[in-house]
Motif scaffolding. Structure first.
Motif, PDB file in Angstrom:
ATOM      1  N   ALA A  24       0.652  -1.829  -0.191  1.00  0.00           N
ATOM      2  CA  ALA A  24       0.225  -0.304  -0.441  1.00  0.00           C
ATOM      3  C   ALA A  24       0.958   0.969  -0.369  1.00  0.00           C
ATOM      4  CB  ALA A  24      -0.918  -0.535   1.242  1.00  0.00           C
ATOM      5  N   CYS A  25       1.758   1.043   0.959  1.00  0.00           N
ATOM      6  CA  CYS A  25       2.743   2.556   0.503  1.00  0.00           C
ATOM      7  C   CYS A  25       3.503   2.842  -0.760  1.00  0.00           C
ATOM      8  CB  CYS A  25       4.317   2.461   2.167  1.00  0.00           C
ATOM      9  SG  CYS A  25       4.811   4.049   2.497  1.00  0.00           S
ATOM     10  N   TYR A  26       3.924   1.594  -1.265  1.00  0.00           N
ATOM     11  CA  TYR A  26       4.408   1.814  -2.968  1.00  0.00           C
ATOM     12  C   TYR A  26       3.260   2.625  -3.434  1.00  0.00           C
ATOM     13  CZ  TYR A  26       8.773  -0.230  -2.504  1.00  0.00           C
ATOM     14  OH  TYR A  26      10.420  -1.140  -1.407  1.00  0.00           O
ATOM     15  N   ARG A  27       2.172   2.224  -3.402  1.00  0.00           N
ATOM     16  CA  ARG A  27       1.080   3.030  -4.457  1.00  0.00           C
ATOM     17  C   ARG A  27       1.118   4.074  -3.688  1.00  0.00           C
ATOM     18  NH1 ARG A  27      -1.798  -0.458  -7.300  1.00  0.00           N
ATOM     19  NH2 ARG A  27      -0.520  -2.975  -7.780  1.00  0.00           N
ATOM     20  N   VAL A  28       0.605   4.632  -2.701  1.00  0.00           N
ATOM     21  CA  VAL A  28       0.196   5.972  -1.813  1.00  0.00           C
ATOM     22  C   VAL A  28       1.851   6.630  -2.411  1.00  0.00           C
ATOM     23  CG1 VAL A  28       0.746   6.907  -0.302  1.00  0.00           C
ATOM     24  CG2 VAL A  28      -0.422   4.890   0.217  1.00  0.00           C
ATOM     25  N   PHE A  29       2.858   6.142  -2.788  1.00  0.00           N
ATOM     26  CA  PHE A  29       4.187   7.198  -3.653  1.00  0.00           C
ATOM     27  C   PHE A  29       4.054   7.033  -4.591  1.00  0.00           C
ATOM     28  CE2 PHE A  29       7.993   6.813  -0.355  1.00  0.00           C
ATOM     29  CZ  PHE A  29       7.589   6.518   0.890  1.00  0.00           C
ATOM     30  N   ALA A  30       3.547   6.146  -5.352  1.00  0.00           N
ATOM     31  CA  ALA A  30       3.295   6.269  -6.582  1.00  0.00           C
ATOM     32  C   ALA A  30       1.685   7.245  -7.203  1.00  0.00           C
ATOM     33  CB  ALA A  30       2.521   4.888  -7.284  1.00  0.00           C
ATOM     34  N   MET A  31       0.918   7.164  -5.979  1.00  0.00           N
ATOM     35  CA  MET A  31       0.364   8.243  -6.333  1.00  0.00           C
ATOM     36  C   MET A  31       0.947   9.661  -5.799  1.00  0.00           C
ATOM     37  SD  MET A  31      -3.222   8.837  -3.990  1.00  0.00           S
ATOM     38  CE  MET A  31      -3.182   8.695  -2.254  1.00  0.00           C
ATOM     39  N   LEU A  32       1.433  10.124  -5.124  1.00  0.00           N
ATOM     40  CA  LEU A  32       1.886  11.065  -4.237  1.00  0.00           C
ATOM     41  C   LEU A  32       2.996  11.483  -5.284  1.00  0.00           C
ATOM     42  CD1 LEU A  32       1.884  10.968  -0.540  1.00  0.00           C
ATOM     43  CD2 LEU A  32       0.534  12.102  -1.816  1.00  0.00           C
ATOM     44  N   ILE A  38      11.288   2.424 -11.516  1.00  0.00           N
ATOM     45  CA  ILE A  38      12.183   1.405 -10.540  1.00  0.00           C
ATOM     46  C   ILE A  38      12.821   1.337  -9.965  1.00  0.00           C
ATOM     47  CG2 ILE A  38      11.171   0.097 -12.990  1.00  0.00           C
ATOM     48  CD1 ILE A  38      14.060  -0.361 -13.491  1.00  0.00           C
ATOM     49  N   TYR A  39      13.041   3.026  -9.536  1.00  0.00           N
ATOM     50  CA  TYR A  39      14.030   2.709  -8.753  1.00  0.00           C
ATOM     51  C   TYR A  39      13.454   3.249  -7.421  1.00  0.00           C
ATOM     52  CZ  TYR A  39      16.889   2.703 -12.559  1.00  0.00           C
ATOM     53  OH  TYR A  39      17.357   2.092 -14.229  1.00  0.00           O
ATOM     54  N   ASN A  40      14.862   3.805  -6.416  1.00  0.00           N
ATOM     55  CA  ASN A  40      14.192   3.638  -4.719  1.00  0.00           C
ATOM     56  C   ASN A  40      13.584   2.645  -4.256  1.00  0.00           C
ATOM     57  OD1 ASN A  40      13.713   7.429  -5.487  1.00  0.00           O
ATOM     58  ND2 ASN A  40      15.773   6.697  -5.431  1.00  0.00           N
ATOM     59  N   HIS A  41      13.420   2.456  -2.389  1.00  0.00           N
ATOM     60  CA  HIS A  41      12.777   1.657  -1.985  1.00  0.00           C
ATOM     61  C   HIS A  41      12.766   2.431  -0.560  1.00  0.00           C
ATOM     62  CE1 HIS A  41      15.819  -0.439  -4.748  1.00  0.00           C
ATOM     63  NE2 HIS A  41      17.043   0.246  -4.329  1.00  0.00           N
ATOM     64  N   ILE A  42      11.688   1.468  -0.662  1.00  0.00           N
ATOM     65  CA  ILE A  42      11.150   1.554   1.174  1.00  0.00           C
ATOM     66  C   ILE A  42      10.714  -0.005   1.544  1.00  0.00           C
ATOM     67  CG2 ILE A  42       9.016   2.205   2.086  1.00  0.00           C
ATOM     68  CD1 ILE A  42       7.718   3.189  -0.259  1.00  0.00           C
ATOM     69  N   THR A  43      11.593  -0.170   2.968  1.00  0.00           N
ATOM     70  CA  THR A  43      11.512  -2.125   3.707  1.00  0.00           C
ATOM     71  C   THR A  43      11.220  -1.854   4.723  1.00  0.00           C
ATOM     72  OG1 THR A  43      13.741  -1.433   4.516  1.00  0.00           O
ATOM     73  CG2 THR A  43      14.077  -2.160   1.767  1.00  0.00           C
ATOM     74  N   VAL A  44      10.146  -2.655   4.962  1.00  0.00           N
ATOM     75  CA  VAL A  44       9.658  -3.284   6.390  1.00  0.00           C
ATOM     76  C   VAL A  44      11.076  -4.628   7.011  1.00  0.00           C
ATOM     77  CG1 VAL A  44       8.094  -1.762   6.280  1.00  0.00           C
ATOM     78  CG2 VAL A  44       7.980  -4.160   5.652  1.00  0.00           C
ATOM     79  N   LEU A  60       9.631  -3.068 -11.235  1.00  0.00           N
ATOM     80  CA  LEU A  60       8.887  -2.850 -11.325  1.00  0.00           C
ATOM     81  C   LEU A  60       8.431  -1.452 -10.835  1.00  0.00           C
ATOM     82  CD1 LEU A  60       7.362  -6.188  -9.684  1.00  0.00           C
ATOM     83  CD2 LEU A  60       7.312  -5.431 -12.317  1.00  0.00           C
ATOM     84  N   HIS A  61       7.869  -0.697 -11.774  1.00  0.00           N
ATOM     85  CA  HIS A  61       7.040   1.021 -10.860  1.00  0.00           C
ATOM     86  C   HIS A  61       6.839   0.718  -9.760  1.00  0.00           C
ATOM     87  CE1 HIS A  61       5.154   4.419 -11.186  1.00  0.00           C
ATOM     88  NE2 HIS A  61       5.770   4.808 -11.691  1.00  0.00           N
ATOM     89  N   PHE A  62       5.970   1.476  -8.781  1.00  0.00           N
ATOM     90  CA  PHE A  62       5.988   1.265  -7.220  1.00  0.00           C
ATOM     91  C   PHE A  62       4.213   0.814  -7.383  1.00  0.00           C
ATOM     92  CE2 PHE A  62       8.631   4.220  -4.402  1.00  0.00           C
ATOM     93  CZ  PHE A  62      10.225   3.245  -4.987  1.00  0.00           C
ATOM     94  N   SER A  63       3.521   1.906  -9.020  1.00  0.00           N
ATOM     95  CA  SER A  63       2.227   1.956  -9.336  1.00  0.00           C
ATOM     96  C   SER A  63       2.071   0.204  -9.851  1.00  0.00           C
ATOM     97  CB  SER A  63       1.850   2.323 -10.172  1.00  0.00           C
ATOM     98  OG  SER A  63       2.452   2.033 -11.638  1.00  0.00           O
ATOM     99  N   GLU A  64       2.612  -1.288  -9.745  1.00  0.00           N
ATOM    100  CA  GLU A  64       2.942  -2.254  -9.864  1.00  0.00           C
ATOM    101  C   GLU A  64       2.932  -3.171  -8.771  1.00  0.00           C
ATOM    102  OE1 GLU A  64       4.174  -2.876 -14.278  1.00  0.00           O
ATOM    103  OE2 GLU A  64       6.018  -2.020 -13.247  1.00  0.00           O
ATOM    104  N   VAL A  65       3.232  -2.576  -7.972  1.00  0.00           N
ATOM    105  CA  VAL A  65       3.867  -3.716  -6.610  1.00  0.00           C
ATOM    106  C   VAL A  65       2.787  -4.152  -5.788  1.00  0.00           C
ATOM    107  CG1 VAL A  65       4.827  -3.982  -4.277  1.00  0.00           C
ATOM    108  CG2 VAL A  65       6.196  -2.028  -5.765  1.00  0.00           C
ATOM    109  N   CYS A  66       2.953  -4.983  -5.167  1.00  0.00           N
ATOM    110  CA  CYS A  66       1.088  -5.519  -4.332  1.00  0.00           C
ATOM    111  C   CYS A  66       2.104  -6.543  -3.280  1.00  0.00           C
ATOM    112  CB  CYS A  66       0.560  -6.686  -5.581  1.00  0.00           C
ATOM    113  SG  CYS A  66       1.405  -7.556  -6.391  1.00  0.00           S
ATOM    114  N   ALA A  67       1.063  -7.059  -2.638  1.00  0.00           N
ATOM    115  CA  ALA A  67       1.731  -8.020  -1.748  1.00  0.00           C
ATOM    116  C   ALA A  67       2.663  -9.017  -1.863  1.00  0.00           C
ATOM    117  CB  ALA A  67       0.380  -8.198  -0.231  1.00  0.00           C
ATOM    118  N   SER A  68       2.282  -9.723  -2.612  1.00  0.00           N
ATOM    119  CA  SER A  68       2.715 -10.736  -3.258  1.00  0.00           C
ATOM    120  C   SER A  68       3.877 -11.368  -3.781  1.00  0.00           C
ATOM    121  CB  SER A  68       1.418 -12.025  -4.065  1.00  0.00           C
ATOM    122  OG  SER A  68       1.498 -10.898  -5.123  1.00  0.00           O
TER     123      SER A  68
END
Length: 253
Positions: A24-32, A38-44, A60-68
């Motif tokens: 969800a966070c990757y999608r929020v970053f893409a929206m904003l 395809i670069y940069n990172h958020i990790t947990v 993958l673009h941030f807008s393509e990231v999903c949980a799986s």
């Protein structure tokens, strides 16, 4: 690279919840508009697994990231689940050092936004000239640019320069923040990004008015009075996820 279909990995409920929150966070970053191709990172960190964390699939673009399709790796960069996507060495090298050495760095975020990179390249860095900047004055570290972050030995200097701060400007490079939770890190990134955007606009108009140090201290003291229940950033992040859901809910898969 075509987006590969990946079945839901066989993981604990806690890990799946962490995967969904991160996706969800990757999608929020893409929206904003905080994505960078395809670069940069958020990790947990993976809950209950001190030496494992989740990172975006490289390609993958941030807008393509999903949980799986998030990639689960250990602290040494080895994949821990079957996943066809590679991991960007620059993302692993930088983020793993914080996950390895800082117990409170549950979530680490690094971006190349225009405003963040601009302020990181400015002599003097962030200035106390707007509301959001005053949140961070005295709370931000700086690390000099050494080139693309792929050499493990730079990690020692990253940790040393960060010190007890949890927000840092990578000079000539961008924003780096980390938090005990993903929403906390999100709110920190949002505030620092806004501070940089407003600083860019202000400096383009002329000589800024600097907020005195004693006022900055009062401002930082009183910030806790405007927090709402749920923990730092929780309500803010949830609101952004609701906006993302109006666009696309595929991040949940």
């Amino acid at each position: 690279m075509a987006t590969a279909a990946i079945a839901r990995p066989q993981v604990s409920d806690a890990e799946w919840e962490a995967r969904q929150e991160l996706a969800a966070c990757y999608r929020v970053f893409a929206m904003l508009g905080w994505d960078e191709m395809i670069y940069n990172h958020i990790t947990v960190k993976v809950p209950g697994e001190d030496n494992a964390f989740l990172i975006n699939p490289y390609g993958l673009h941030f807008s393509e990231v999903c949980a799986s399709n998030l990639v689960k790796i250990d602290i040494d960069g080895n994949k821990l689940t079957d996943n066809p996507y590679p991991v960007n060495p620059a993302g692993f090298t930088q983020h793993s050092v914080f996950h390895r050495h800082l117990p409170d760095a549950h979530c680490v975020m690094h971006t190349h936004t225009t405003a963040g990179m601009a302020v990181s390249a400015l002599e003097g860095g962030l200035q106390p000239i707007n509301f959001y900047a005053c949140n961070f004055i005295g709370q931000v570290a700086y690390h000099d640019f050494e080139g693309v972050t792929v050499r493990a030995e730079e990690g020692e200097r990253l940790i040393a320069n960060l010190g007890d701060k949890r927000a840092m400007f990578l000079r000539n490079h961008g924003i780096l923040v980390m938090g005990k939770t993903l929403p906390q890190a999100f709110l920190m990134h949002w505030g620092l990004q806004r501070a940089c955007e407003i600083q860019m606009a202000t400096l383009s108009m002329g000589q800024p008015v600097h907020v005195p140090e004693d006022v900055v201290a009062v401002h930082q003291r009183d910030l806790s009075k405007v927090q709402i229940p749920g923990g730092p950033g929780k309500a803010d992040f949830d609101a952004m996820v609701r906006l993302v859901d109006r666009i696309d809910t595929s991040w949940r898969n």
